[in-house]
Scaffold this active site. Structure first.
Site, PDB file in Angstrom:
ATOM      1  N   CYS A 110      -5.240  -4.750   0.170  1.00 30.20           N
ATOM      2  CA  CYS A 110      -4.893  -4.589  -1.240  1.00 30.20           C
ATOM      3  C   CYS A 110      -4.699  -3.101  -1.433  1.00 30.20           C
ATOM      4  CB  CYS A 110      -5.995  -5.114  -2.164  1.00 30.20           C
ATOM      5  SG  CYS A 110      -5.677  -4.660  -3.888  1.00 30.20           S
ATOM      6  N   CYS A 113      -6.482  -1.945  -4.979  1.00 32.10           N
ATOM      7  CA  CYS A 113      -7.941  -1.939  -5.174  1.00 32.10           C
ATOM      8  C   CYS A 113      -8.590  -2.772  -4.082  1.00 32.10           C
ATOM      9  CB  CYS A 113      -8.300  -2.414  -6.570  1.00 32.10           C
ATOM     10  SG  CYS A 113      -7.385  -3.875  -7.137  1.00 32.10           S
ATOM     11  N   SER A 114      -8.961  -4.001  -4.372  1.00 29.86           N
ATOM     12  CA  SER A 114      -9.647  -4.797  -3.347  1.00 29.86           C
ATOM     13  C   SER A 114      -9.423  -6.289  -3.544  1.00 29.86           C
ATOM     14  CB  SER A 114     -11.145  -4.492  -3.374  1.00 29.86           C
ATOM     15  OG  SER A 114     -11.663  -4.772  -4.665  1.00 29.86           O
TER      16      SER A 114
END
Ligand code: FE
Length: 210
Positions: A110, A113-114
């Protein structure tokens, strides 16, 4: 695990201490109950985790028609397996599977972010959120994969999939040689979250000792 993205144990202990302090404060203020955090932890023990992804991938390995359905419409194919509830819940919307195969290796990241498919892989490891991993995963995925111990031949195409709030990817790794006689459950036991992120291969099963 790549040495590059390994964090020391101090970080784990410090994070745990912060969480305990925050939990105690929230309970004292009446924001959450004393069992609220336990309920969330239980969710990731029993409902959402890499055990779901492993089941899905093992089914794809033994049933090529299922594998095709999984690639074509991932949520619908997952629903066929009657896995635990929660597949549409937090971070489970719009999951999509991509398959490794001869000449193709997939890597999920990503960049923003995550974003990560929690229901099938659980919570992401620290390094998945690392800005260095996120940047290098795009710029030089072959070098990153090499550092994770996944050598990718020059002729093999590397596809990098950027997860987001709109779509969260996971990888169907290649079935290792020597697993022809294994049951679906035994196959599932071989499949790691790292393999379903594309930063590891599924190793052949250990040979019984002679
Ligand atoms: Fe994200």
């Amino acid at each position: 695990m790549s040495e590059l993205f390994k964090y020391d144990q101090e970080r784990e202990a410090a994070s745990a201490a912060k969480v305990r302090a925050l939990e105690a404060l929230l309970i004292r203020k009446g924001v959450i109950g004393s069992d609220s955090v336990d309920a969330v932890l239980q969710h990731f023990e029993d409902v959402a985790g890499p055990f779901n992804g492993a089941r899905i991938v093992a089914r794809a390995w033994v049933d090529p028609a299922y594998k095709q359905r999984l690639i074509d419409d991932t949520p619908k194919a997952i629903a066929e397996l009657n896995v635990a509830q929660g597949m549409d819940g937090a971070e489970g919307e719009h999951m999509a599977a991509v398959a490794n195969g001869p000449g193709v290796h997939n890597l999920i990241i990503c960049t923003l972010c995550s974003c990560y498919p929690w229901p099938v892989l659980g919570l992401p490891p620290y390094w998945y959120k690392d800005p260095v991993f996120r940047a290098r995963g795009v710029r030089e995925p072959r070098a990153v994969l090499r550092e994770f111990g996944v050598p990718v031949a020059d002729a093999t195409e590397v596809k990098v999939w950027d997860s987001s709030a709109q779509i969260r990817w996971f990888v169907v790794p290649e079935r290792p040689a020597g697993t022809e006689g294994l049951s679906e459950a035994a196959l599932a036991a071989l499949i790691t979250p790292e393999a379903m992120m594309g930063v590891a291969l599924v190793p052949p099963p250990a040979l019984p000792a002679h």
